[in-house]
Design a protein around this motif. Sequence first.
Motif, PDB file in Angstrom:
ATOM      1  N   SER A 183       0.832  -1.209   0.000  1.00 56.99           N
ATOM      2  CA  SER A 183       0.000   0.000   0.000  1.00 56.99           C
ATOM      3  C   SER A 183       0.864   1.255   0.000  1.00 56.99           C
ATOM      4  O   SER A 183       0.386   2.352  -0.266  1.00 56.99           O
ATOM      5  N   LYS A 184       2.162   1.077   0.292  1.00 54.73           N
ATOM      6  CA  LYS A 184       3.092   2.206   0.310  1.00 54.73           C
ATOM      7  C   LYS A 184       4.383   1.828  -0.413  1.00 54.73           C
ATOM      8  O   LYS A 184       5.465   1.766   0.196  1.00 54.73           O
ATOM      9  N   PRO A 185       4.314   1.568  -1.719  1.00 52.93           N
ATOM     10  CA  PRO A 185       5.529   1.148  -2.450  1.00 52.93           C
ATOM     11  C   PRO A 185       6.622   2.210  -2.427  1.00 52.93           C
ATOM     12  O   PRO A 185       7.804   1.880  -2.548  1.00 52.93           O
ATOM     13  N   GLU A 186       6.225   3.465  -2.258  1.00 51.56           N
ATOM     14  CA  GLU A 186       7.226   4.535  -2.232  1.00 51.56           C
ATOM     15  C   GLU A 186       8.095   4.490  -0.978  1.00 51.56           C
ATOM     16  O   GLU A 186       9.135   5.161  -0.905  1.00 51.56           O
ATOM     17  N   LYS A 187       7.669   3.682   0.016  1.00 53.21           N
ATOM     18  CA  LYS A 187       8.443   3.557   1.254  1.00 53.21           C
ATOM     19  C   LYS A 187       9.396   2.360   1.220  1.00 53.21           C
ATOM     20  O   LYS A 187      10.176   2.156   2.156  1.00 53.21           O
ATOM     21  N   ILE A 188       9.340   1.565   0.146  1.00 54.30           N
ATOM     22  CA  ILE A 188      10.107   0.315   0.098  1.00 54.30           C
ATOM     23  C   ILE A 188      11.534   0.546  -0.397  1.00 54.30           C
ATOM     24  O   ILE A 188      11.759   1.224  -1.395  1.00 54.30           O
ATOM     25  N   VAL A 189      12.478  -0.048   0.327  1.00 57.22           N
ATOM     26  CA  VAL A 189      13.880  -0.078  -0.099  1.00 57.22           C
ATOM     27  C   VAL A 189      14.346  -1.534  -0.056  1.00 57.22           C
ATOM     28  O   VAL A 189      14.282  -2.174   1.008  1.00 57.22           O
ATOM     29  N   PHE A 190      14.792  -2.058  -1.183  1.00 57.86           N
ATOM     30  CA  PHE A 190      15.320  -3.413  -1.241  1.00 57.86           C
ATOM     31  C   PHE A 190      16.843  -3.383  -1.279  1.00 57.86           C
ATOM     32  O   PHE A 190      17.443  -2.704  -2.115  1.00 57.86           O
ATOM     33  N   HIS A 191      17.453  -4.143  -0.373  1.00 57.81           N
ATOM     34  CA  HIS A 191      18.902  -4.318  -0.366  1.00 57.81           C
ATOM     35  C   HIS A 191      19.172  -5.750  -0.832  1.00 57.81           C
ATOM     36  O   HIS A 191      18.931  -6.707  -0.080  1.00 57.81           O
ATOM     37  N   ILE A 192      19.643  -5.900  -2.064  1.00 58.68           N
ATOM     38  CA  ILE A 192      19.897  -7.228  -2.619  1.00 58.68           C
ATOM     39  C   ILE A 192      21.388  -7.521  -2.548  1.00 58.68           C
ATOM     40  O   ILE A 192      22.216  -6.758  -3.052  1.00 58.68           O
ATOM     41  N   ILE A 193      21.724  -8.646  -1.906  1.00 63.20           N
ATOM     42  CA  ILE A 193      23.117  -9.078  -1.789  1.00 63.20           C
ATOM     43  C   ILE A 193      23.304 -10.313  -2.672  1.00 63.20           C
ATOM     44  O   ILE A 193      22.521 -11.266  -2.594  1.00 63.20           O
ATOM     45  N   THR A 194      24.333 -10.302  -3.488  1.00 60.27           N
ATOM     46  CA  THR A 194      24.605 -11.445  -4.357  1.00 60.27           C
ATOM     47  C   THR A 194      26.098 -11.742  -4.361  1.00 60.27           C
ATOM     48  O   THR A 194      26.894 -11.021  -3.737  1.00 60.27           O
ATOM     49  N   ASP A 195      26.489 -12.812  -5.052  1.00 58.06           N
ATOM     50  CA  ASP A 195      27.912 -13.147  -5.094  1.00 58.06           C
ATOM     51  C   ASP A 195      28.599 -12.425  -6.246  1.00 58.06           C
ATOM     52  O   ASP A 195      27.958 -11.777  -7.078  1.00 58.06           O
TER      53      ASP A 195
END
Length: 484
Positions: A183-195
Motif C-alpha cells: 500500500s506504500k511502495p514509495e516507502k520500500i527499499v530493497f537491499h539485494i546481496i549477491t555473489d
Amino acid sequence: MYLPSALVTLSLKFLPLCFLLSDCLGRRIGPRLLGRVDDSERLARDFYKILNEVSTQEIPDGLKLPNSFSQLVSDMKNNHYDAKTFALVLRAMMEKFERDMRESKFAELMNKHFAASSIPKGIHCLSLRLTDEYSSNAHARRQLPSPEFLPVLSDNAYHHFILSTDNILAASVVVSSAVQSSSKPEKIVFHIITDKKTYAGMHSWFALNSVAPAIVEVKGVHQFDWLTRENVPVLEAVESHNGVRDYYHGNHVAGANLTETTPRTFASKLQSRSPKYISLLNHLRIYIPELFPNLDKVVFLDDDIVVQGDLTPLWDVDLGGKVNGAVETCRGEDEWVMSKRLRNYFNFSHPLIAKHLDPEECAWAYGMNIFDLQAWRKTNIRETYHSWLRENLKSNLTMWKLGTLPPALIAFKGHVHIIDSSWHMLGLGYQSKTNIENVKKAAVIHYNGQSKPWLEIGFEHLRPFWTKYVNYSNDFIKNCHILE
C-alpha cells in the motif's frame, strides 16, 4: 510368523489356479468339489497353512521367477507346481516386486535431488546475457540507486527489505511481488546481496527494469568491507572442511542403509544436503546487523517466496524486546508442514544437544523474518552461532547436518517473537496437497523444499502464484525461453 496380508490376499486370488495342478494340497480336486462349501473352506485353511510354512523358508538361490501373471499361469501348467512350490514362487515374486518398487522410489528421489540442485538452462542464459549487457550497455551499469536516493539507504523512516540470492529471476519475483502488493511502495527499499559472479547480471536486471517508486540497491559480497576472513572464519572453515564437502557434493547413497530407511526420511536427508547450505550467501543473514550498521529494523526474505499481501504493518509489530519475529512451525492445519520441533533438526543422542535443547520445543521458520537490529546488537547471537558451528565441525557433523536453521535455532533461543502464521505460509516446495484457498490468503507464500516454481519439478497447480510476477514481455526473459 504370518505372511503380509497383501500376499495372503493375492494368494487367495490365485487359489482357483490350484485346480489346474495335478496334486493340489496332496490330492486331486475335481470339478465335483467346487460346489461343496466344507471342502472349499478346508482348502482355504490348508492353503493358509502352506503359506505360513513357506514364509519362514529360505528362497532358493537362482529361483527363476515369472515376469508376468500370464507367465506364472503358463509355468504352473507346464511344470505341474504343487501348492508349496506355487506359494514359494508367489512369495518370491511379491518380495521382488516390493524391492523393485522401493528401489524405484529411491531412484526417483535421487533424480529429484539432482534436478533441484541444478541450474535451469533458461536461468543460466538469463545470467549470462545480463552480464554481457552490463559490459556493453552503460545504462545497465548506472548507479543503483541514483545519487539523489543514496541517503534513503540508511533512512529508518523507510521499510527496508533484505534479500540474499544468486538467482536473478527469483529476485525479480520477490521484489516485484512485494512492490505490487504494498500500500506504500514509495516507502520500500530493497537491499539485494549477491555473489561476485552474479553481481553484474543482477545489477543489469534492476538497472534496466525499474520498480519505482520503490528503491533497489544491489551489492556483491565482495563490496562489503566487513566481510573479511577475520570476521567469518567459521564459514570459511565450513566451506573448506573435507567432511562437509563430501557430505554435500559426494555420493548421497553410499553408506545409507536403504533397507532400513523410509522414502520420507531419505527425501528429508537429501533436501538437507543441498549445496546451497554451505554457501556464504545462505549464512549472510546472521551478519545483517554488521552489514547494515545504520538500520534499526528490517524484513529478511528468502528468494523462493512470493509476497501476496501488504507487508507494511510488519513495521508496526511490537517484538517485545525480542530480535526475531517469525512464524512457528509446530502447529497448524497442515500436519505435514507444520510439525517441526527441535527433534526434527538435531541429534539428541549427542550429549551437548541433549544437555542444552528440548526435543519437543517448537521450531520457527526462516524465509520471512522481522529483525530488530537495535535489539540484536545488544546480544551475542553471532558469537553463539559461530560457537555451535565450531562444535558441530569438531563432532564431524554428528550434532546436526549443516544448514542455516539448526544453528540459528540455538543462537536465537530466547530472542524469538512468534507472529501470526497468516504472515508466512510454508511448504509449497514439497507439499503437493497444499490447500489452494489457504495459499490465496497468505501474505507470504514460501516454496521451501525441492520443487521450486522455476524448476520443471515444481508443482504445476502452485506455479501460477509465482509466474504471475514474471515479466514475460521482457526481451531477456523471451530470448532465454524462461519456463516456456
